[in-house]
Design a protein around this motif. Structure first.
Motif, PDB file in Angstrom:
ATOM      1  N   VAL A  53      -2.438 -11.120  -3.972  1.00 50.08           N
ATOM      2  CA  VAL A  53      -1.205 -11.114  -3.568  1.00 50.08           C
ATOM      3  C   VAL A  53      -1.216 -11.483  -1.837  1.00 50.08           C
ATOM      4  O   VAL A  53      -2.436 -11.773  -1.396  1.00 50.08           O
ATOM      5  CB  VAL A  53      -0.798  -9.280  -3.578  1.00 50.08           C
ATOM      6  CG1 VAL A  53      -0.593  -8.971  -4.849  1.00 50.08           C
ATOM      7  CG2 VAL A  53      -1.552  -8.391  -2.726  1.00 50.08           C
ATOM      8  N   THR A  54       0.207 -11.213  -1.217  1.00 53.31           N
ATOM      9  CA  THR A  54       0.126 -11.858   0.077  1.00 53.31           C
ATOM     10  C   THR A  54      -0.418 -10.757   1.020  1.00 53.31           C
ATOM     11  O   THR A  54      -0.385  -9.586   0.534  1.00 53.31           O
ATOM     12  CB  THR A  54       1.299 -12.193   0.391  1.00 53.31           C
ATOM     13  OG1 THR A  54       2.303 -11.022   0.032  1.00 53.31           O
ATOM     14  CG2 THR A  54       1.773 -13.349  -0.388  1.00 53.31           C
TER      15      THR A  54
ATOM     16  N   GLN B  15       1.334  -9.437   3.425  1.00 53.24           N
ATOM     17  CA  GLN B  15       2.622  -8.794   3.523  1.00 53.24           C
ATOM     18  C   GLN B  15       2.451  -7.563   2.398  1.00 53.24           C
ATOM     19  O   GLN B  15       3.252  -6.420   3.055  1.00 53.24           O
ATOM     20  CB  GLN B  15       3.840  -9.690   3.595  1.00 53.24           C
ATOM     21  CG  GLN B  15       4.052 -10.652   4.773  1.00 53.24           C
ATOM     22  CD  GLN B  15       2.964 -11.748   5.041  1.00 53.24           C
ATOM     23  OE1 GLN B  15       2.495 -12.094   4.064  1.00 53.24           O
ATOM     24  NE2 GLN B  15       2.666 -12.101   6.321  1.00 53.24           N
ATOM     25  N   THR B  16       2.335  -7.900   1.475  1.00 58.12           N
ATOM     26  CA  THR B  16       2.288  -6.651   0.153  1.00 58.12           C
ATOM     27  C   THR B  16       1.327  -5.835   0.660  1.00 58.12           C
ATOM     28  O   THR B  16       1.483  -4.602   0.678  1.00 58.12           O
ATOM     29  CB  THR B  16       2.114  -7.495  -0.985  1.00 58.12           C
ATOM     30  OG1 THR B  16       3.202  -8.357  -1.302  1.00 58.12           O
ATOM     31  CG2 THR B  16       2.168  -6.585  -2.122  1.00 58.12           C
TER      32      THR B  16
ATOM     33  N   ALA C  97       2.529  -3.764   3.291  1.00 56.37           N
ATOM     34  CA  ALA C  97       3.677  -2.791   2.918  1.00 56.37           C
ATOM     35  C   ALA C  97       3.337  -1.797   2.086  1.00 56.37           C
ATOM     36  O   ALA C  97       3.629  -0.608   2.322  1.00 56.37           O
ATOM     37  CB  ALA C  97       4.799  -3.559   2.019  1.00 56.37           C
TER      38      ALA C  97
ATOM     39  N   LYS D 182       5.509   1.526   2.264  1.00 61.87           N
ATOM     40  CA  LYS D 182       7.110   1.085   2.297  1.00 61.87           C
ATOM     41  C   LYS D 182       6.978   0.463   0.795  1.00 61.87           C
ATOM     42  O   LYS D 182       8.306   0.285   0.424  1.00 61.87           O
ATOM     43  CB  LYS D 182       7.039  -0.041   3.161  1.00 61.87           C
ATOM     44  CG  LYS D 182       7.203   0.664   4.702  1.00 61.87           C
ATOM     45  CD  LYS D 182       7.384  -0.644   5.498  1.00 61.87           C
ATOM     46  CE  LYS D 182       7.936  -0.243   7.097  1.00 61.87           C
ATOM     47  NZ  LYS D 182       7.921  -1.262   7.752  1.00 61.87           N
ATOM     48  N   TYR D 183       5.734   0.453   0.209  1.00 62.53           N
ATOM     49  CA  TYR D 183       6.003  -0.356  -1.230  1.00 62.53           C
ATOM     50  C   TYR D 183       4.952   0.357  -2.103  1.00 62.53           C
ATOM     51  O   TYR D 183       3.864   0.199  -1.950  1.00 62.53           O
ATOM     52  CB  TYR D 183       5.754  -1.857  -1.080  1.00 62.53           C
ATOM     53  CG  TYR D 183       5.672  -2.529  -2.458  1.00 62.53           C
ATOM     54  CD1 TYR D 183       6.629  -2.679  -3.222  1.00 62.53           C
ATOM     55  CD2 TYR D 183       4.501  -2.998  -2.835  1.00 62.53           C
ATOM     56  CE1 TYR D 183       6.598  -3.154  -4.547  1.00 62.53           C
ATOM     57  CE2 TYR D 183       4.255  -3.637  -4.171  1.00 62.53           C
ATOM     58  CZ  TYR D 183       5.294  -3.746  -4.955  1.00 62.53           C
ATOM     59  OH  TYR D 183       5.432  -4.389  -6.111  1.00 62.53           O
ATOM     60  N   SER D 184       5.561   0.808  -3.312  1.00 57.70           N
ATOM     61  CA  SER D 184       4.591   1.318  -4.388  1.00 57.70           C
ATOM     62  C   SER D 184       3.840   0.179  -5.253  1.00 57.70           C
ATOM     63  O   SER D 184       4.858  -0.405  -5.798  1.00 57.70           O
ATOM     64  CB  SER D 184       5.083   2.395  -4.971  1.00 57.70           C
ATOM     65  OG  SER D 184       5.405   3.254  -4.157  1.00 57.70           O
ATOM     66  N   PRO D 185       2.760  -0.160  -5.279  1.00 57.62           N
ATOM     67  CA  PRO D 185       2.257  -1.172  -6.134  1.00 57.62           C
ATOM     68  C   PRO D 185       2.204  -1.121  -7.698  1.00 57.62           C
ATOM     69  O   PRO D 185       2.270   0.129  -8.118  1.00 57.62           O
ATOM     70  CB  PRO D 185       0.789  -1.325  -5.653  1.00 57.62           C
ATOM     71  CG  PRO D 185       0.335  -0.053  -5.489  1.00 57.62           C
ATOM     72  CD  PRO D 185       1.511   0.529  -4.715  1.00 57.62           C
TER      73      PRO D 185
ATOM     74  N   ASP E 104       4.027 -13.232  -5.335  1.00 53.74           N
ATOM     75  CA  ASP E 104       3.310 -12.143  -5.882  1.00 53.74           C
ATOM     76  C   ASP E 104       4.422 -11.074  -6.497  1.00 53.74           C
ATOM     77  O   ASP E 104       5.493 -11.219  -6.575  1.00 53.74           O
ATOM     78  CB  ASP E 104       2.259 -11.438  -4.664  1.00 53.74           C
ATOM     79  CG  ASP E 104       3.011 -10.584  -3.808  1.00 53.74           C
ATOM     80  OD1 ASP E 104       4.393 -10.499  -3.943  1.00 53.74           O
ATOM     81  OD2 ASP E 104       2.306 -10.444  -2.688  1.00 53.74           O
ATOM     82  N   GLU E 105       3.908  -9.690  -7.049  1.00 54.36           N
ATOM     83  CA  GLU E 105       4.791  -8.831  -7.614  1.00 54.36           C
ATOM     84  C   GLU E 105       5.857  -8.610  -6.469  1.00 54.36           C
ATOM     85  O   GLU E 105       7.087  -8.208  -7.120  1.00 54.36           O
ATOM     86  CB  GLU E 105       3.978  -7.739  -8.090  1.00 54.36           C
ATOM     87  CG  GLU E 105       3.024  -6.910  -7.091  1.00 54.36           C
ATOM     88  CD  GLU E 105       2.521  -5.668  -7.724  1.00 54.36           C
ATOM     89  OE1 GLU E 105       1.839  -5.765  -8.622  1.00 54.36           O
ATOM     90  OE2 GLU E 105       2.858  -4.698  -7.109  1.00 54.36           O
ATOM     91  N   ARG E 106       5.555  -8.131  -5.446  1.00 50.64           N
ATOM     92  CA  ARG E 106       6.645  -7.830  -4.441  1.00 50.64           C
ATOM     93  C   ARG E 106       7.600  -8.645  -4.233  1.00 50.64           C
ATOM     94  O   ARG E 106       8.894  -8.470  -4.270  1.00 50.64           O
ATOM     95  CB  ARG E 106       5.987  -7.213  -3.142  1.00 50.64           C
ATOM     96  CG  ARG E 106       6.859  -6.881  -2.125  1.00 50.64           C
ATOM     97  CD  ARG E 106       6.292  -6.165  -0.977  1.00 50.64           C
ATOM     98  NE  ARG E 106       6.774  -6.268   0.173  1.00 50.64           N
ATOM     99  CZ  ARG E 106       6.396  -7.374   1.027  1.00 50.64           C
ATOM    100  NH1 ARG E 106       5.609  -8.321   0.643  1.00 50.64           N
ATOM    101  NH2 ARG E 106       7.240  -7.676   2.148  1.00 50.64           N
TER     102      ARG E 106
ATOM    103  N   ARG F  12      11.713  -4.729   6.055  1.00 51.18           N
ATOM    104  CA  ARG F  12      11.302  -3.605   5.897  1.00 51.18           C
ATOM    105  C   ARG F  12      10.411  -3.207   5.090  1.00 51.18           C
ATOM    106  O   ARG F  12      10.012  -1.998   5.047  1.00 51.18           O
ATOM    107  CB  ARG F  12      12.863  -2.566   5.715  1.00 51.18           C
ATOM    108  CG  ARG F  12      13.229  -2.883   4.414  1.00 51.18           C
ATOM    109  CD  ARG F  12      14.466  -1.744   4.176  1.00 51.18           C
ATOM    110  NE  ARG F  12      14.898  -1.769   2.930  1.00 51.18           N
ATOM    111  CZ  ARG F  12      15.951  -1.380   2.324  1.00 51.18           C
ATOM    112  NH1 ARG F  12      16.796  -0.681   3.261  1.00 51.18           N
ATOM    113  NH2 ARG F  12      16.365  -1.311   1.312  1.00 51.18           N
ATOM    114  N   GLY F  13       9.788  -3.833   4.583  1.00 53.65           N
ATOM    115  CA  GLY F  13       8.713  -3.636   3.709  1.00 53.65           C
ATOM    116  C   GLY F  13       8.839  -4.046   2.207  1.00 53.65           C
ATOM    117  O   GLY F  13       8.336  -4.568   1.388  1.00 53.65           O
ATOM    118  N   PHE F  14      10.041  -3.378   1.847  1.00 53.94           N
ATOM    119  CA  PHE F  14      10.770  -3.435   0.413  1.00 53.94           C
ATOM    120  C   PHE F  14      12.126  -2.954   0.405  1.00 53.94           C
ATOM    121  O   PHE F  14      12.376  -2.097   1.002  1.00 53.94           O
ATOM    122  CB  PHE F  14      10.066  -2.724  -0.552  1.00 53.94           C
ATOM    123  CG  PHE F  14      10.670  -2.899  -2.061  1.00 53.94           C
ATOM    124  CD1 PHE F  14      10.480  -4.127  -2.413  1.00 53.94           C
ATOM    125  CD2 PHE F  14      10.835  -1.992  -2.780  1.00 53.94           C
ATOM    126  CE1 PHE F  14      11.418  -4.179  -3.663  1.00 53.94           C
ATOM    127  CE2 PHE F  14      11.484  -2.138  -3.885  1.00 53.94           C
ATOM    128  CZ  PHE F  14      11.621  -3.351  -4.649  1.00 53.94           C
TER     129      PHE F  14
END
Lengths: 79, 148
Positions: free
Chosen positions: A31-32, A34-35, A38, A43-46, B83-85, B146-148
């Motif tokens: 992944v990147t 940034q992911t 996050a 901020k992001y749930s994988p 990627d997934e995000r 903001r991340g997502f």
């Protein structure tokens, strides 16, 4: 956007893995950066797949990387 | 500002420039002083059909120029895969743009039902398509920020 209830120990695990950088972790999980950033900041749930990949990089079980903070939800549903 | 955010800004600016230039070109060449043409269905058909290849080619050229300038300045390559995000952000922004465009389409149909000229319907559809495109890019930018 709802508050992320999935907590993680990625920062601590990176530190324990000889200060593995976010970029290195990103490269190893496909992944990147940034992911990863996050996810680390909550901020992001994988997806489950990415969560397992991250756990594999650190060679620890999934629940040592991620945990679900259900306390707040249980309190809400009890009201 | 990361690579994706810069790419989105380039997309927003290039879309505004391409659509602005195209509308100006069509107005000066065909519409100015000849407003009856706005109610000609074949005029709108040709205008929409010509815009598609023009916009695609112009976007590709602008992104190639951006990639070259970006490589020279930052010495970084533009990420080739999502990627997934990235995919989730793309899906959410497409969903937003879809609803805006559908709202514009319904508004255009309301105008027709109320007896407006066909040109009002076409202009409403065109404007809602443009707004949907802009809002989708802006939403993407906000999600990345903001991340997502």
């Amino acid at each position: 956007m709802g508050k992320c209830l999935i907590k993680n120990n990625i920062r601590k695990l990176r530190f324990m893995a000889d200060e593995l950088t976010q970029q290195e972790l990103a490269d190893r999980t496909g992944v990147t950066r940034q992911t990863i950033m996050a996810i680390e900041n909550g901020k992001y749930s994988p997806t489950l797949e990415l969560a397992f990949k991250i756990a594999l990089v650190f060679e620890v079980p999934l629940n040592e990387v991620f945990s679900y903070d259900a306390g707040e939800e249980i309190t809400k549903s009890e009201k | 500002m990361d690579q994706k955010e810069r790419q989105i800004l380039v997309s927003i600016i290039s879309s505004v420039l391409i659509i602005g230039a195209y509308v100006l070109y069509v107005y000066q060449r065909q519409v100015a002083g000849n407003f009856e043409i706005l109610d000609d269905f074949s005029f709108w058909g040709k205008t929409f059909l010509k815009l598609i290849p023009v916009a695609i080619v112009a976007q590709i050229v602008i992104h190639i120029i951006y990639a070259i300038i970006n490589r020279i300045i930052t010495n970084e390559d533009i990420p080739s895969k999502d990627d997934e995000r990235d995919k989730l952000i793309e899906l959410k922004s497409i969903q937003i743009s879809h609803w805006i465009f559908v709202s514009g389409f319904v508004t255009a149909m309301v105008f027709l039902a109320l007896g407006s000229k066909p040109s009002v319907m076409f202009i409403t559809i065109f404007v809602s398509g443009f707004i949907a495109c802009m809002v989708s890019e802006i939403a993407k930018f906000i999600f990345y920020r903001r991340g997502f």
